[in-house]
Design a protein around this motif. Structure first.
Motif, PDB file in Angstrom:
ATOM      1  N   THR A   1      -6.252  -0.433  -5.351  1.00  0.00           N
ATOM      2  CA  THR A   1      -6.988  -0.688  -4.108  1.00  0.00           C
ATOM      3  C   THR A   1      -7.715  -2.025  -4.176  1.00  0.00           C
ATOM      4  O   THR A   1      -7.685  -2.813  -3.222  1.00  0.00           O
ATOM      5  CB  THR A   1      -7.993   0.454  -3.835  1.00  0.00           C
ATOM      6  OG1 THR A   1      -7.272   1.688  -3.692  1.00  0.00           O
ATOM      7  CG2 THR A   1      -8.783   0.190  -2.560  1.00  0.00           C
ATOM      8  N   ARG A   2      -8.354  -2.273  -5.301  1.00  0.00           N
ATOM      9  CA  ARG A   2      -9.065  -3.549  -5.450  1.00  0.00           C
ATOM     10  C   ARG A   2      -8.098  -4.735  -5.378  1.00  0.00           C
ATOM     11  O   ARG A   2      -8.382  -5.728  -4.697  1.00  0.00           O
ATOM     12  CB  ARG A   2      -9.821  -3.567  -6.788  1.00  0.00           C
ATOM     13  CG  ARG A   2     -10.471  -4.919  -7.113  1.00  0.00           C
ATOM     14  CD  ARG A   2     -11.501  -5.304  -6.058  1.00  0.00           C
ATOM     15  NE  ARG A   2     -11.984  -6.661  -6.260  1.00  0.00           N
ATOM     16  CZ  ARG A   2     -11.443  -7.750  -5.723  1.00  0.00           C
ATOM     17  NH1 ARG A   2     -10.359  -7.611  -4.932  1.00  0.00           N
ATOM     18  NH2 ARG A   2     -11.937  -8.932  -5.952  1.00  0.00           N
ATOM     19  N   LEU A   3      -6.971  -4.635  -6.051  1.00  0.00           N
ATOM     20  CA  LEU A   3      -6.010  -5.732  -6.046  1.00  0.00           C
ATOM     21  C   LEU A   3      -5.388  -5.938  -4.665  1.00  0.00           C
ATOM     22  O   LEU A   3      -4.987  -7.052  -4.326  1.00  0.00           O
ATOM     23  CB  LEU A   3      -4.902  -5.465  -7.070  1.00  0.00           C
ATOM     24  CG  LEU A   3      -5.313  -5.467  -8.549  1.00  0.00           C
ATOM     25  CD1 LEU A   3      -4.119  -5.115  -9.433  1.00  0.00           C
ATOM     26  CD2 LEU A   3      -5.884  -6.823  -8.953  1.00  0.00           C
TER      27      LEU A   3
ATOM     28  N   ASP B   1     -18.234   1.175   2.327  1.00  0.00           N
ATOM     29  CA  ASP B   1     -18.404  -0.249   2.049  1.00  0.00           C
ATOM     30  C   ASP B   1     -17.452  -1.124   2.860  1.00  0.00           C
ATOM     31  O   ASP B   1     -17.845  -2.149   3.425  1.00  0.00           O
ATOM     32  CB  ASP B   1     -18.189  -0.504   0.555  1.00  0.00           C
ATOM     33  CG  ASP B   1     -18.273  -1.974   0.199  1.00  0.00           C
ATOM     34  OD1 ASP B   1     -19.192  -2.667   0.688  1.00  0.00           O
ATOM     35  OD2 ASP B   1     -17.416  -2.446  -0.567  1.00  0.00           O
ATOM     36  N   LEU B   2     -16.178  -0.717   2.934  1.00  0.00           N
ATOM     37  CA  LEU B   2     -15.157  -1.569   3.543  1.00  0.00           C
ATOM     38  C   LEU B   2     -15.064  -1.444   5.065  1.00  0.00           C
ATOM     39  O   LEU B   2     -14.417  -2.263   5.707  1.00  0.00           O
ATOM     40  CB  LEU B   2     -13.789  -1.277   2.927  1.00  0.00           C
ATOM     41  CG  LEU B   2     -13.620  -1.616   1.445  1.00  0.00           C
ATOM     42  CD1 LEU B   2     -12.186  -1.349   0.997  1.00  0.00           C
ATOM     43  CD2 LEU B   2     -13.998  -3.069   1.158  1.00  0.00           C
TER      44      LEU B   2
ATOM     45  N   ILE C   1     -16.149   3.658  -1.165  1.00  0.00           N
ATOM     46  CA  ILE C   1     -15.388   2.472  -0.771  1.00  0.00           C
ATOM     47  C   ILE C   1     -15.197   2.447   0.740  1.00  0.00           C
ATOM     48  O   ILE C   1     -15.269   1.390   1.373  1.00  0.00           O
ATOM     49  CB  ILE C   1     -14.029   2.437  -1.504  1.00  0.00           C
ATOM     50  CG1 ILE C   1     -14.255   2.196  -3.005  1.00  0.00           C
ATOM     51  CG2 ILE C   1     -13.117   1.366  -0.927  1.00  0.00           C
ATOM     52  CD1 ILE C   1     -13.014   2.400  -3.851  1.00  0.00           C
TER      53      ILE C   1
ATOM     54  N   HIS D   1      -1.765  -2.629 -15.735  1.00  0.00           N
ATOM     55  CA  HIS D   1      -2.452  -3.447 -14.743  1.00  0.00           C
ATOM     56  C   HIS D   1      -1.723  -4.757 -14.470  1.00  0.00           C
ATOM     57  O   HIS D   1      -1.807  -5.303 -13.363  1.00  0.00           O
ATOM     58  CB  HIS D   1      -3.892  -3.701 -15.172  1.00  0.00           C
ATOM     59  CG  HIS D   1      -4.699  -2.448 -15.260  1.00  0.00           C
ATOM     60  ND1 HIS D   1      -5.947  -2.386 -15.841  1.00  0.00           N
ATOM     61  CD2 HIS D   1      -4.429  -1.168 -14.846  1.00  0.00           C
ATOM     62  CE1 HIS D   1      -6.408  -1.144 -15.786  1.00  0.00           C
ATOM     63  NE2 HIS D   1      -5.500  -0.402 -15.186  1.00  0.00           N
TER      64      HIS D   1
ATOM     65  N   ILE E   1      -6.879  -5.606  -1.722  1.00  0.00           N
ATOM     66  CA  ILE E   1      -7.816  -6.013  -0.667  1.00  0.00           C
ATOM     67  C   ILE E   1      -7.513  -7.386  -0.069  1.00  0.00           C
ATOM     68  O   ILE E   1      -7.543  -7.542   1.164  1.00  0.00           O
ATOM     69  CB  ILE E   1      -9.268  -5.917  -1.179  1.00  0.00           C
ATOM     70  CG1 ILE E   1      -9.684  -4.442  -1.228  1.00  0.00           C
ATOM     71  CG2 ILE E   1     -10.229  -6.695  -0.278  1.00  0.00           C
ATOM     72  CD1 ILE E   1     -11.070  -4.191  -1.792  1.00  0.00           C
TER      73      ILE E   1
ATOM     74  N   LYS F   1      -6.807  -7.648   3.951  1.00  0.00           N
ATOM     75  CA  LYS F   1      -7.652  -8.434   4.848  1.00  0.00           C
ATOM     76  C   LYS F   1      -6.844  -9.329   5.777  1.00  0.00           C
ATOM     77  O   LYS F   1      -7.367  -9.836   6.769  1.00  0.00           O
ATOM     78  CB  LYS F   1      -8.646  -9.269   4.036  1.00  0.00           C
ATOM     79  CG  LYS F   1      -9.787  -8.448   3.445  1.00  0.00           C
ATOM     80  CD  LYS F   1     -10.804  -9.324   2.743  1.00  0.00           C
ATOM     81  CE  LYS F   1     -12.006  -8.505   2.277  1.00  0.00           C
ATOM     82  NZ  LYS F   1     -13.009  -9.344   1.565  1.00  0.00           N
TER      83      LYS F   1
ATOM     84  N   LEU G   1      -7.915   3.086  -8.052  1.00  0.00           N
ATOM     85  CA  LEU G   1      -9.051   2.189  -7.846  1.00  0.00           C
ATOM     86  C   LEU G   1      -8.655   0.744  -8.121  1.00  0.00           C
ATOM     87  O   LEU G   1      -8.995  -0.162  -7.351  1.00  0.00           O
ATOM     88  CB  LEU G   1     -10.220   2.601  -8.745  1.00  0.00           C
ATOM     89  CG  LEU G   1     -10.844   3.959  -8.442  1.00  0.00           C
ATOM     90  CD1 LEU G   1     -11.994   4.241  -9.403  1.00  0.00           C
ATOM     91  CD2 LEU G   1     -11.333   4.035  -7.004  1.00  0.00           C
ATOM     92  N   VAL G   2      -7.928   0.518  -9.208  1.00  0.00           N
ATOM     93  CA  VAL G   2      -7.483  -0.839  -9.537  1.00  0.00           C
ATOM     94  C   VAL G   2      -6.530  -1.361  -8.467  1.00  0.00           C
ATOM     95  O   VAL G   2      -6.653  -2.496  -8.002  1.00  0.00           O
ATOM     96  CB  VAL G   2      -6.809  -0.867 -10.928  1.00  0.00           C
ATOM     97  CG1 VAL G   2      -6.150  -2.217 -11.184  1.00  0.00           C
ATOM     98  CG2 VAL G   2      -7.838  -0.566 -12.023  1.00  0.00           C
TER      99      VAL G   2
ATOM    100  N   ASN H   1      -2.394   5.608  -1.772  1.00  0.00           N
ATOM    101  CA  ASN H   1      -2.498   6.016  -3.178  1.00  0.00           C
ATOM    102  C   ASN H   1      -2.117   7.488  -3.271  1.00  0.00           C
ATOM    103  O   ASN H   1      -2.951   8.365  -3.064  1.00  0.00           O
ATOM    104  CB  ASN H   1      -3.934   5.823  -3.678  1.00  0.00           C
ATOM    105  CG  ASN H   1      -4.351   4.370  -3.734  1.00  0.00           C
ATOM    106  OD1 ASN H   1      -3.684   3.548  -4.351  1.00  0.00           O
ATOM    107  ND2 ASN H   1      -5.452   4.046  -3.073  1.00  0.00           N
TER     108      ASN H   1
END
Length: 282
Positions: free
Chosen positions: A115-117, A165-166, A162, A60, A119, A123, A112-113, A82
């Motif tokens: 994708t989160r990092l 949500d996004l 996701i 990570h 964002i 944006k 998943l990690v 991904n």
């Protein structure tokens, strides 16, 4: 302005096919893979629009460094793909805990990690996308690969959630669900006793998956399947999970015949050979 794309598993068969199509569209690529030497070769072949970044997706801290690199070099990220994944051909009752966790970490936790990092950088894009290579194994369970199925079932569900949500936050999320695809990973599975159900039909080519990625970019949606007929069959089978034992028996003989044809095709193409009655990759 040329879109900035980050793609994992870029040195693999599907990854390379996707990269080649994206380069043709004039995109700038950040290629990520754990195989540093092979990744460098892919980047050199693709040209100056491709930048390699060797990383272990289960580290990570390395993913955080990757995001910092993208921010410093490009200032934003338009598309995250991904694509990296592995499949271990080991009986569940014989697998080590480390093997189980390793497969889950690469196939499920890492995307998943990442994708989160990604964002915050996504944006900053005017048309942000996240595309994940899942699998029909994310719909239909395969007896020989339960951890692969667990990871792909999980990734599919997570990306659907996701995506919902996004969507209101300006990021379109979609997944590609390919069936068996002609790659080094599939050849390894075939030789070492992977699931025969994958070979009911001849494997598709990496270019078929790449084409679905382009379609996802042009016409975004939550999911796309290169072989729509297989998707319908898989979904239909899962409507009645208690019938799975019988369903699998019906298809297994056809799959075993397809597996033998595939192994013979590997021999004809000089990719495998029989040694003492067993197939081995060259």
């Amino acid at each position: 302005m040329h879109p900035v794309v980050l793609i994992t598993g870029a040195a693999g068969g599907i990854g390379q096919a996707i990269c080649e199509r994206l380069i043709q569209r004039g995109m700038r690529l950040v290629l990520v893979d754990i195989q540093a030497e092979r990744l460098q070769q892919v980047a050199e072949r693709l040209g100056e629009q491709a930048t390699p970044f060797a990383a272990d997706l289960t580290d990570h801290d390395a993913l955080a460094r990757l995001m910092s690199f993208v921010e410093e070099r490009f200032g934003r990220l338009d598309i995250l793909i991904n694509n990296a994944g592995i499949a271990r051909v080991e009986a569940f009752d014989e697998r080590s805990v480390e093997s189980i966790l390793g497969e889950l970490n690469i196939n499920l936790v890492a995307p998943l990690v990442l994708t989160r990092l990604a964002i915050p950088l996504l944006k900053r894009s005017a048309d942000a996308r996240v595309i994940s290579t899942v699998s029909l194994g994310g719909i239909f369970p395969l007896p020989e690969t339960p951890i692969y199925a667990a990871s792909k079932f999980g990734l599919r569900g997570a990306m659907l959630s996701i995506g919902l949500d996004l969507a209101s936050k300006g990021i379109k999320v979609g997944s590609i669900l390919p069936a068996a695809t002609e790659t080094a990973m599939l050849r390894h599975e075939a030789i070492h006793g992977g699931n025969a159900l994958q070979f009911i039909d001849p494997p598709q080519q990496p270019e078929d998956v790449a084409e679905q990625v382009l379609l996802m970019l042009d016409k975004p949606c939550l999911e796309r399947t290169p072989k729509a007929s297989e998707s319908w069959l898989s979904n239909l089978a899962m409507l009645f999970p208690n019938l799975l034992p019988r369903t699998i028996l019906l298809f297994r003989k056809r799959g075993e015949k397809g597996l033998q044809r595939y192994l013979e095709s590997l021999g004809e193409r000089g990719l495998a050979q029989r040694v003492n009655g067993r197939w081995e990759l060259k």
